[in-house]
Design an enzyme around this catalytic site. Structure first.
Site, PDB file in Angstrom:
ATOM      1  N   GLU A  42     -89.569  83.957   1.255  1.00 41.11           N
ATOM      2  CA  GLU A  42     -88.630  85.039   1.564  1.00 41.11           C
ATOM      3  C   GLU A  42     -87.368  84.511   2.233  1.00 41.11           C
ATOM      4  O   GLU A  42     -86.270  85.010   1.992  1.00 41.11           O
ATOM      5  CB  GLU A  42     -89.311  86.096   2.446  1.00 41.11           C
ATOM      6  CG  GLU A  42     -90.410  86.885   1.723  1.00 41.11           C
ATOM      7  CD  GLU A  42     -91.713  86.135   1.575  1.00 41.11           C
ATOM      8  OE1 GLU A  42     -91.877  85.072   2.218  1.00 41.11           O
ATOM      9  OE2 GLU A  42     -92.591  86.594   0.818  1.00 41.11           O
ATOM     10  N   HIS A  71     -99.550  95.972   4.703  1.00 36.21           N
ATOM     11  CA  HIS A  71     -98.956  96.569   3.509  1.00 36.21           C
ATOM     12  C   HIS A  71     -98.538  97.993   3.815  1.00 36.21           C
ATOM     13  O   HIS A  71     -98.606  98.867   2.969  1.00 36.21           O
ATOM     14  CB  HIS A  71     -99.935  96.558   2.330  1.00 36.21           C
ATOM     15  CG  HIS A  71    -100.287  95.194   1.836  1.00 36.21           C
ATOM     16  ND1 HIS A  71    -101.259  94.419   2.410  1.00 36.21           N
ATOM     17  CD2 HIS A  71     -99.766  94.441   0.827  1.00 36.21           C
ATOM     18  CE1 HIS A  71    -101.345  93.264   1.772  1.00 36.21           C
ATOM     19  NE2 HIS A  71    -100.451  93.247   0.812  1.00 36.21           N
TER      20      HIS A  71
HETATM   21  C1  TPP Z   1     -95.212  86.205   3.163  1.00 36.76           C
HETATM   22  C2  TPP Z   1     -95.828  86.876   1.975  1.00 36.76           C
HETATM   23  N1  TPP Z   1     -95.093  87.092   0.888  1.00 36.76           N
HETATM   24  C3  TPP Z   1     -95.622  87.722  -0.182  1.00 36.76           C
HETATM   25  C4  TPP Z   1     -96.930  88.136  -0.182  1.00 36.76           C
HETATM   26  C5  TPP Z   1     -97.512  88.883  -1.398  1.00 36.76           C
HETATM   27  N2  TPP Z   1     -98.465  88.024  -2.116  1.00 36.76           N
HETATM   28  C6  TPP Z   1     -99.789  88.094  -1.866  1.00 36.76           C
HETATM   29  S1  TPP Z   1    -100.650  86.938  -2.710  1.00 36.76           S
HETATM   30  C7  TPP Z   1     -99.262  86.326  -3.454  1.00 36.76           C
HETATM   31  C8  TPP Z   1     -99.366  85.146  -4.389  1.00 36.76           C
HETATM   32  C9  TPP Z   1     -99.997  83.949  -3.745  1.00 36.76           C
HETATM   33  O1  TPP Z   1    -100.149  82.893  -4.663  1.00 36.76           O
HETATM   34  P1  TPP Z   1    -100.886  81.537  -4.282  1.00 36.76           P
HETATM   35  O2  TPP Z   1    -100.436  81.093  -2.925  1.00 36.76           O
HETATM   36  O3  TPP Z   1    -100.683  80.585  -5.391  1.00 36.76           O
HETATM   37  O4  TPP Z   1    -102.427  81.906  -4.108  1.00 36.76           O
HETATM   38  P2  TPP Z   1    -103.448  82.459  -5.214  1.00 36.76           P
HETATM   39  O5  TPP Z   1    -103.308  83.947  -5.241  1.00 36.76           O
HETATM   40  O6  TPP Z   1    -103.081  81.823  -6.512  1.00 36.76           O
HETATM   41  O7  TPP Z   1    -104.798  82.068  -4.731  1.00 36.76           O
HETATM   42  C10 TPP Z   1     -98.142  87.050  -3.043  1.00 36.76           C
HETATM   43  C11 TPP Z   1     -96.756  86.818  -3.524  1.00 36.76           C
HETATM   44  C12 TPP Z   1     -97.667  87.892   0.994  1.00 36.76           C
HETATM   45  N3  TPP Z   1     -98.953  88.256   1.111  1.00 36.76           N
HETATM   46  N4  TPP Z   1     -97.106  87.252   2.044  1.00 36.76           N
END
Ligand code: TPP
Ligand code: TPP
Ligand code: MG
Ligand code: MG
Lengths: 325, 396, 325, 396
Positions: C60, C130
């Site tokens: 972000e 959320h």
């Molecule tokens: C600071 C923040 N930004 C956005 C999100 C929304 N979000 C939740 S999971 C996710 C994707 C995470 O991907 P990754 O780190 O590759 O983990 P995976 O889900 O593949 O295990 C996002 C964008 C969040 N939880 N926290």
């Protein structure tokens, strides 16, 4: 008793905190050998070793992230952010993490051992990035305590209490007073209570409320007002969250008038919260609108700092305006 | 001199740009998909008991994930996240730790918690936000935590746990107890600023922490090709002068052995280690997601053939440590257990009204106590509007 | 006219913004092929190409840093933060950079072309990460505009105005209403003015003020009150900064009573600012204390969300309390 | 497939940790301290006119720094920051750009601005916060900016300009005008999360940006050994698959040539480049700092012998492009100019009172206009307390 300036009082508090509990660790940018750019951590590395007092890399979000983890682990983390203007990269770690650690885990884990120290406020010709008073940004965050001392005695007692309080505390140090404010400070260990405002002077006509460096112009304005026969009750809020509603309410129930002052911009500043609460609790007793004397709704300026700042004259005018409403 | 580290850098007199294209981080593999091992592979010492503890946990996690997704689809649960496909990464690494090492996970690491002995009841109480949930019904499903099992309560904001792990491990080092911290995160979360802060501080302050990146190809819909331009996450370690290894995340033996050795470096040398486990998120991101909009069935199928659980099963069977009979019994008993436990958990009442205001601070401050008592009066006035709490109030 | 839900209205506004100005660029986590986790950017990549609508890496502070630079360069940057709860890593880029870009450079440079869109608020069983309503954190920052729409029609007109406003705007979208709120929306391009509140219903006994998703319980409470013979004036603030002091003041001068509601915690919430200002401007006209109906001073809960949230019943009670003061 | 990039990673079957100890980023050097060049070195094509423009700017910067520090010591100026020792890094890189490329600097890059033609008057007006300061007296001294010269106004919060540079350059790429952005930052600022965000996004989105890290050994009192554990900043580029080069920052020819080629990559291939310039902050961090508390005179002396300006002068003299006579004249005229200009600037009045409220928004919103008019009334009441603005009010 010793004469100390505010910086020495803070240094002394940190020294005692580290001496009395060897779990206490102090860190931040330049706090090691150098003792911090303001020298608040002078000699701590020398005395307690590099493992307990050290420089961090230049990354505020990392400093507080690290501090959260260290506090959760059981150490007492005292992190310095070099200027309050630079605390914002750590905003997520403070507001989403420190503040919610205990609540979200049902108290399985907490970072109550965390204290964040940071110099705030104007008066050093710092312009918009070395002058901010960001306390209100944090005041909207349940889970944090927010403390601002006004002089060396208070600074030492409140800092020791903050470090030992079982909740995360953001401790704002009025940097304009670091060397300017000098006073008697007991050499031994003592704490002042968090969450309790302090009535510096009783009075009957009007209540004047502020915190930190803003107490000075407030007291000066009160002197001017007293000369005109206005009896002022002066309160130092000391803790912004949780704030001492009772003391302020009782005072305003008595005086019927309230002037609040802070350096931060008006809109969204903490004076708004206080005014909103007090107009509710003292509605039938208020004899004039609650007045706020604050910075303008602009970033902090440089050349025209004097014009921008809520000084004793502006407070004095607000007092008179309130009295003659 | 601050720059002496560069003293032995060689001088060149032609401007040469380095991008590292030629450099590829090798990937450590032990177990093939058919359950045999690579010739000459370094095999972990894994006795039958431990191997079965790992395997049973993998199967448990898979069953839990299947059942809970189904429960979510039936509307019994608001939300769920599966770890399907990544069981070997998570459980293999957890198994290589001391059970008292700290785990600071992202959210897809239920396997590590299960491995440590979190009970089905405990999972269910969290998932159904009932009065027995350790988190007191405050966080969404899958935000588990356990103090006894040294598993930090999950926090939704991504990557925040990574610098916290550095700080936690620093505390462990000060305590001198020989423990370390492992932190898990996705290849997506590794883009956050907190990742950089954490790894840099860990290498400067020489902290016993294992950074385990689950590179599963996606962050929700974003493929790793739009997440970073480099060859994965492991090469970043070179920028911090940090030990790093890349491992086949679907290979239980490789993950286990790599983490074992990573832990040795962390604990014995007080040095951080980055482990990148290559795997694939076989399921949707969460129960709210539908991957058909951003990836092909074909791609998924290719990875389904690399199933880490099947791979381990074949290995166990080759070693005669496991039979189809045992498999069938395990599957059935786990399904039954999950379903029965779920039924119990969903019937339990929610946490009491007071839990709205506790744990914000160590004690409830006066303002908040006042807010609660006003709320109670309000609920007493409109009990029908607040069915979850009104009952408790009358009797409470 | 077409029937649209709030999400479609936003998607439609983005589509028009991109069509009418080819300098407009939309980006954020998952906004590309996928069209965003809520699908607000659906089909934009298809229509305008990957260069103008794309996924960013998951960072972000980078998204907003990038957006600041892109806006300063002269493009129109529309950045999405996936949930308002995740805007805090970008707090420094927003509060220290976006907000102060023009001022600090004496208007040599500015990021007036920046708009940050982000879904906020409760109602989706999202628990503490959320569900947050962080508007007050930003409201203390001169240099930003802050906008919150209440329905599809407003969302489209206010978003188009925000994108084209020559100041950085944080645009909070009530995610609970994304699909729940459906209404008539003109298909053509139109803008609604920033900084102007909207009086939804005139009344004489009490003024009710809120914004975004909170308008719904406010209107419901007003209906209940009207049944008891209380005539309510209902105002949607629409823009939090700069807020329309004049409209609110005029209303309270008429009714003598004010109830303000927001989902965010009480302490430091924006209702405090409004109450502080209005008690000053309408002091002699107020017949009862200004009331705030808000979330509790705790993080946002999950299991007990219903209890936590300032619903129509709590607002109704506050109305009655104010009337019978 | 998301992980195809790793497809050609080789498999290994022994767990091997890589830390990159053996890898040292080479350093590109052209000019020796005696003004001769290394044998076989790739020399930039630099004609006399351009060489002298560079040299005169270096000397100007040095003179400005000396005079302004002295002025600060005399209390005429509140604050100052010198770039002493780093002139070749800053000016050599700026000289390799197109004058319309964007510069987003940290704060120690006055040389780049001077090179583009910022006048001594313009410097002074900013330093003395007078009515002619483009920044309207709002920021501390040294926060210069110029729209005409494509030099973004300096912002104190560190590293925030780095992801902004990525975004700015992305906009330039969309415009297709063949321009790029250079962003300068210290090795300290490179620890911030924004650094990681910026480099990763730049490599993913392929933007024409040059990240120029001034590795000058210190961040205030913090030596680079406590800033990072790795061999400098350049190796981080490998983690982003980004072109990188390390250059002797005191070597004007090497810096110039490296930046020229970096720019070519950026503009022609739309790819970001990281340049790490190795140098030393010879002066204190700022006029508020005293380095004697954290580093030795001996260390400083060793670096003073590598003075980049002297090095360039010797080269110019060898080429017969510069004489001691010209040197003397230049020094004298610059000193005179700086002093005279300073005298003028400090006499100028501050910006008018209205500048307190303008530029917060494009237009002054009603609340703020009201605040200003109240302030004016107040100042009229107490004119003696506000000497800077009261006068202007009377006449205004
Ligand atoms: C600071 C923040 N930004 C956005 C999100 C929304 N979000 C939740 S999971 C996710 C994707 C995470 O991907 P990754 O780190 O590759 O983990 P995976 O889900 O593949 O295990 C996002 C964008 C969040 N939880 N926290
Ligand atoms: C976000 C932020 N944190 C802290 C500071 C205070 N500060 C100003 S300069 C500086 C050191 C910067 O060091 P480096 O990046 O190496 O640049 P150099 O001064 O060596 O040129 C610090 C800590 C700041 N300006 N911004
Ligand atoms: Mg992933
Ligand atoms: Mg430096």
């Amino acid at each position: 008793m010793a004469k100390m300036n505010l910086l020495q009082a803070i240094n002394n508090a940190l020294d005692l905190a580290m001496a009395s509990n060897d779990k206490t660790v102090c860190f931040g940018e330049d706090v090691g050998v150098f003792g911090g750019v303001f020298r608040a951590t002078s000699h701590l590395q020398e005395k307690y070793g590099r493992a307990r007092c050290f420089n961090t890399p230049l990354v505020e979000q990392g400093i507080i992230g690290f501090a959260n983890g260290l506090a959760a682990q059981g150490h007492v983390a005292v992190a310095e952010i070099q200027f309050a203007d630079y605390i914002f990269p750590a905003f997520d770690q403070i507001v989403n993490e420190s503040a919610k650690y205990r609540y979200r885990s049902g108290s399985l884990f907490d970072v109550g051992n965390l204290t964040i120290r940071t110099p705030y406020g104007g008066g050093i010709a710092g312009g918009l990035y070395h002058s901010q008073s960001p306390e209100a940004y944090f005041a909207h965050t349940p889970g944090l305590k927010i403390v601002v001392p006004r002089n060396p005695y208070e600074a030492k007692g409140l800092l020791l209490a903050s470090i030992r309080d079982p909740n995360p505390v953001v401790f704002f140090e009025p940097k304009r007073l670091y060397r300017a404010s000098v006073g008697d400070v007991p050499e031994e260990d003592y704490e002042l209570p968090l969450g309790k405002a302090s009535v510096l002077k009783e009075g009957t006509d009007i209540t004047l409320l502020a915190w930190g460096a803003q107490m000075e112009p407030l007291e000066k304005a009160a002197e001017m007002a007293e000369k005109e026969g206005i009896s002022c009750e002066i309160i130092d809020l000391r803790t912004i969250v949780p704030w001492d509603i009772e003391t302020v309410t009782n005072s305003v129930l008595k005086t019927g008038r309230l002037v609040i002052s802070h350096e931060a911009p008006l809109t969204g500043g903490f004076a708004g919260e206080i005014a909103a609460t007090i107009q509710e609790r003292c509605f039938l007793y208020l004899e004039s609108p609650i007045a706020r004397v604050t910075g303008l709704d602009t970033p902090f300026p440089l050349a025209l700092e004097k014009e921008y700042v809520p000084d004793h004259l502006k407070i004095f005018e607000a007092i008179k305006h309130s009295i003659h409403f | 001199m601050p720059t002496t580290k560069n003293a032995n850098s060689s001088s060149i007199h032609t401007p040469t740009f380095i991008r590292g294209d030629e450099f590829h981080f090798p990937i450590y593999k032990v177990l093939k998909q058919d359950g045999t091992t690579y010739r000459g592979a370094v095999l972990p010492k894994l006795d039958q008991e431990k191997a079965l503890r790992i395997y049973r946990t993998m199967v448990f996690t898979r069953v839990l994930d299947e059942r809970m997704l189904a429960a979510q689809r039936q509307g019994r649960l608001s939300f769920y996240m599966q770890s399907t496909g990544e069981e070997a990464t998570v459980i293999g690494s957890a198994a290589a730790l001391d059970d008292a090492d700290m785990i600071m996970a992202q959210y897809r690491e239920q396997g590590a918690l299960a491995y440590r002995g979190f009970t089905t009841d405990q999972f269910m109480n969290q998932l159904f936000s009932n009065e027995l949930d350790y988190g007191k019904g405050r966080q969404m499903p899958i935000h588990y935590g356990s103090r006894d099992l040294h598993y930090m309560t999950i926090s939704s904001p991504l990557a925040t746990q990574i610098p916290q792990a550095t700080g936690y491990a620093y505390g462990q080092k000060l305590d001198g107890g020989g423990h370390c911290t492992i932190t898990y995160f996705g290849e997506g979360a590794a883009s956050e600023g907190d990742f950089h802060a954490a790894l840099n501080m860990a290498s400067v302050h020489k902290v016993p922490v294992i950074f385990l990146c689950r590179n599963n190809g996606y962050a929700i819909s974003t493929p790793s090709s739009e997440q970073f331009a480099a060859d994965g996450i492991a090469p970043r370690a070179l920028g911090y002068r940090m030990h790093a290894i890349r491992v086949d995340g679907n290979d239980i033996l490789a993950v286990y052995q790599a983490t074992l050795e990573a832990r040795k470096i962390a604990v014995e040398q007080n040095e951080p280690v980055l482990v990148e486990a290559m795997s694939y998120r076989l399921a949707a991101h969460s129960s709210s997601d539908d991957p058909s909009g951003y990836r092909s069935k074909k791609e998924e199928e290719a990875w389904r053939e690399k199933d880490p659980i099947l791979r381990m099963k074949l290995w166990l069977q080759k070693k005669k440590w496991w039979s189809e009979e045992e498999e069938k019994n395990l599957q059935e008993s786990l399904r039954r257990e999950v379903l029965e436990t779920m039924k119990k958990a969903e019937k339990r009442p929610p946490p009491p009204l007071d839990s709205l205001v506790t744990d914000v601070y160590d004690e409830v401050p006066p303002q908040l106590a006042e807010q609660l008592s006003k709320l109670k009066a309000h609920i007493r006035k409109y009990p029908d509007a607040y069915p979850k709490s009104a009952g408790g109030l009358k009797h409470g």
